[in-house]
Enzyme design. Structure first.
Site, PDB file in Angstrom:
ATOM      1  N   GLY A  16       2.038 -45.765  28.424  1.00  0.00           N
ATOM      2  CA  GLY A  16       1.452 -46.219  29.678  1.00  0.00           C
ATOM      3  C   GLY A  16       2.542 -46.541  30.681  1.00  0.00           C
ATOM      4  CB  SER A  17       2.385 -48.308  33.865  1.00  0.00           C
ATOM      5  OG  SER A  17       1.837 -49.541  33.465  1.00  0.00           O
ATOM      6  CB  THR A  18       7.723 -49.061  33.485  1.00  0.00           C
ATOM      7  OG1 THR A  18       8.091 -47.707  33.145  1.00  0.00           O
ATOM      8  CG2 THR A  18       8.921 -49.963  33.211  1.00  0.00           C
ATOM      9  N   GLY A  22       4.202 -51.868  29.813  1.00  0.00           N
ATOM     10  CA  GLY A  22       5.140 -51.866  28.675  1.00  0.00           C
ATOM     11  C   GLY A  22       5.857 -53.201  28.551  1.00  0.00           C
ATOM     12  CB  CYS A  53       4.529 -39.712  31.118  1.00  0.00           C
ATOM     13  SG  CYS A  53       4.364 -38.901  29.550  1.00  0.00           S
ATOM     14  CD  GLU A 101       5.172 -42.466  36.036  1.00  0.00           C
ATOM     15  OE1 GLU A 101       4.914 -43.650  35.755  1.00  0.00           O
ATOM     16  OE2 GLU A 101       5.284 -41.564  35.194  1.00  0.00           O
TER      17      GLU A 101
HETATM   18  P1  ADP Z   1      -2.167 -47.710  34.515  1.00  0.00           P
HETATM   19  O1  ADP Z   1      -1.449 -48.861  35.178  1.00  0.00           O
HETATM   20  O2  ADP Z   1      -1.703 -46.424  34.993  1.00  0.00           O
HETATM   21  O3  ADP Z   1      -3.651 -47.854  34.455  1.00  0.00           O
HETATM   22  P2  ADP Z   1      -1.498 -48.921  32.054  1.00  0.00           P
HETATM   23  O4  ADP Z   1      -0.130 -48.800  31.523  1.00  0.00           O
HETATM   24  O5  ADP Z   1      -1.877 -50.212  32.669  1.00  0.00           O
HETATM   25  O6  ADP Z   1      -1.707 -47.723  33.020  1.00  0.00           O
HETATM   26  O7  ADP Z   1      -2.541 -48.582  30.913  1.00  0.00           O
HETATM   27  C1  ADP Z   1      -2.257 -48.026  29.653  1.00  0.00           C
HETATM   28  C2  ADP Z   1      -3.068 -48.732  28.600  1.00  0.00           C
HETATM   29  O8  ADP Z   1      -2.632 -50.087  28.536  1.00  0.00           O
HETATM   30  C3  ADP Z   1      -4.559 -48.789  28.871  1.00  0.00           C
HETATM   31  O9  ADP Z   1      -5.260 -48.653  27.646  1.00  0.00           O
HETATM   32  C4  ADP Z   1      -4.755 -50.189  29.435  1.00  0.00           C
HETATM   33  O10 ADP Z   1      -6.053 -50.692  29.247  1.00  0.00           O
HETATM   34  C5  ADP Z   1      -3.753 -50.956  28.604  1.00  0.00           C
HETATM   35  N1  ADP Z   1      -3.297 -52.222  29.191  1.00  0.00           N
HETATM   36  C6  ADP Z   1      -3.211 -52.569  30.500  1.00  0.00           C
HETATM   37  N2  ADP Z   1      -2.727 -53.821  30.636  1.00  0.00           N
HETATM   38  C7  ADP Z   1      -2.480 -54.279  29.388  1.00  0.00           C
HETATM   39  C8  ADP Z   1      -1.945 -55.491  28.851  1.00  0.00           C
HETATM   40  N3  ADP Z   1      -1.569 -56.492  29.629  1.00  0.00           N
HETATM   41  N4  ADP Z   1      -1.820 -55.602  27.510  1.00  0.00           N
HETATM   42  C9  ADP Z   1      -2.182 -54.588  26.699  1.00  0.00           C
HETATM   43  N5  ADP Z   1      -2.696 -53.424  27.137  1.00  0.00           N
HETATM   44  C10 ADP Z   1      -2.841 -53.259  28.455  1.00  0.00           C
END
Ligand code: ADP
Length: 508
Positions: free
Chosen positions: A259-261, A264, A315, A412
């Site tokens: 997912g996003s940094t 992460g 990505c 990004e």
């Molecule tokens: P975007 O910002 O592009 O939507 P994310 O990185 O937030 O991508 O999302 C990737 C995954 O991480 C999704 O399944 C989302 O629900 C989950 N997610 C988002 N925020 C959190 C968090 N704080 N803790 C755990 N998982 C999360």
């Protein structure tokens, strides 16, 4: 110019009965826990939309802490159950069966993914869903290759007349939380689940709230393939609530995240609760460097496809390209022409070459990057507009004349937008490529393989492609350096993410 959207605002007829039923009923989709679908204890649901039309296609459960606890408890119990007793060959058989079932249900999985995510039929049918099946086949093989080592010790204080024998064994790390994004839902899920199950772990999967439908169907197929109850669980819901609760959970031993940094970072913070292991496949701003001797018949479509495939929501997409000045105009025109010629439309229409981006939020974010770049004096060579009446379509967009430190050049965008700039000296192109907080992927386009090989060592990225971009295989490790994350998916290395070492030392 592309100015027509196939089936604008209309959902073309689905070919599979399962997806026709879904569209007819707009169902409430439940959580998958302990081998069965269960309503969420929260009683809450979230709408999920078709990004090509804006219509609601289903509601997914918004799992609460109690639901997450249920799923993790079942996964913990399943670790000690029949799953721990089956042989590697039986585990491999189950994983191969999952691949068979994905292939047997491929049309339904493609249609689900298209409706939920917006991707065109060809992306789902010929690239991503077969790649998901391949992950299970590859790790079925790896399941039978998990081996420890006999150690060559120098211990000289054992009791008189005795020997010391020491060896290592590999053991599953425990309950794995797989947290996955919305851009390529099924294949990115398979990249976590296949090695986790091959290693003998149990899994709680949290798919992205925008695109959970294929994950729920996959869990059913995994169960059907013979995985015991509780080994594979899916909890859907919001990231900041359900995802965060899972990442913090004391019963989870490892988080496998894509997912996003920024998310992460939140996952790393959450991992501190019990020092759970984490692997992160995060964002990128991957450069493509085109040398003066590049074969442009390969480079132009390769780079265009590297950014416009899946509407740029990849990505590793080559979202910036540095082109030698001697061929700059020709390559720029070629990429722009390729983009302008793409047919946009609903993914269920087989003629669609590029679909919408996943959501209104994402479309607005991309538009804002383009607007800022224009205000800063950049040139939009092609595209730049939002199209259509209901969906979230963005034209394939090529931008030049950007500042090296501008947002569109460094951040990004995650849409069909490429920044292209000329260079005179290859050392500048390398420096600009490396001048990034990200280090996920890159590509070099030249007919001089020796030169390409040398340059590949100078680029700071987890993957360097030569004369291609975005080429994947279940055997090829993929992942980043710098703020693109750590750990690798795919390949033998990925199995290590889900295994512990145990050392056994015996006086005999
Ligand atoms: P975007 O910002 O592009 O939507 P994310 O990185 O937030 O991508 O999302 C990737 C995954 O991480 C999704 O399944 C989302 O629900 C989950 N997610 C988002 N925020 C959190 C968090 N704080 N803790 C755990 N998982 C999360």
């Amino acid at each position: 110019m592309t100015d027509v959207i196939l089936n604008d605002g209309v959902t073309p007829e689905a070919q599979t009965q399962a997806v026709r039923d879904l569209l007819a009923t707009t169902p409430d989709k439940q959580l998958f826990i302990n081998g069965e679908f269960r309503a969420p204890r929260s009683g809450q649901y979230l709408e999920t939309h078709d990004p090509a039309t804006g219509k609601v296609i289903a509601r997914i459960a918004n799992a609460s802490e109690a639901d997450v606890n249920d799923a993790v408890s079942c996964a913990q119990a399943a670790l000690k159950g029949p799953w721990s007793k089956i042989t590697p060959m039986e585990r491999a058989g189950i994983l191969n069966k999952v691949a068979d079932l994905i292939e047997a249900n491929i049309d339904e999985l493609c249609e689900l993914e298209i409706l939920d995510q917006g991707k065109p039929w060809y992306v789902a049918r010929w690239a991503e869903i077969p790649a998901a099946a391949n992950q299970f086949r590859y790790f079925a093989g790896q399941a039978m290759n998990i081996e420890g080592q006999i150690l060559n010790t120098s211990i000289n204080y054992q009791p008189e007349g005795r020997d010391v024998q020491a060896w290592t064994v590999r053991e599953p790390v425990g309950v794995v939380a797989a947290i996955t994004p919305w851009n390529s839902p099924l294949v990115l899920t398979a990249m976590k689940l296949a090695p986790a199950l091959a290693a003998g772990c149990t899994v709680v999967h949290k798919p992205a709230e925008l695109t959970s439908l294929s994950a729920l169907r996959l869990a059913e197929l995994i169960h059907q393939a013979g995985v015991p109850e509780g080994v594979m669980n899916v909890i859907t819901g919001e990231g900041a609530k359900t995802g965060s609760c899972l990442a913090n959970h004391m019963g989870v031993s490892k988080v496998a995240f894509t997912g996003s940094t920024s998310t992460g970072r939140a996952i790393v913070d959450a991992s501190k609760s019990n020092l759970k292991r984490v692997t992160l496949e995060l964002g990128g701003k991957s450069p493509a460097i085109v040398l003066p001797d590049a074969n442009l018949d390969l480079a132009i479509p390769g780079i265009a496809n590297g950014i416009f495939f899946n509407s740029g929501q990849v990505c590793v997409a080559n979202s910036r390209t540095y082109i030698h000045r001697s061929i700059f105009d020709q390559v720029l025109e070629g990429i722009a022409g390729y983009g302008a010629g793409l047919q946009l439309g609903h993914g269920l229409n087989r003629e669609t070459q590029m679909g919408p981006v996943v959501s209104v939020d994402q479309a607005e974010k991309i538009e804002s990057y383009i607007k800022t770049a224009k205000n800063e004096g950049a040139t939009i060579v092609t595209g730049g507009q939002r199209l259509g009446s209901n969906g979230t379509f963005i034209q394939p967009t090529v931008v030049t004349g950007t500042q090296l430190n501008s947002a569109i050049h460094c951040e990004e965008v995650f849409g069909p937008v490429i920044v292209a700039e000329p260079y005179d000296d290859i050392n500048d192109a390398i420096e600009w490529s490396n001048n990034s907080e990200f280090g996920l992927a890159s590509s070099i386009w030249t007919q001089d393989f020796t030169h390409a090989q040398r340059l590949s060592r100078q680029i700071q990225a987890g993957t360097v492609w030569i004369n291609s971009h975005s080429m994947f295989d279940a055997s090829m490790p993929i992942g980043g350096i710098k703020q693109s994350g750590y750990g690798r998916d795919s390949g033998k290395l990925a199995l290590d993410n889900y295994l512990d070492w145990k050392t056994i030392c015996a006086v005999v």
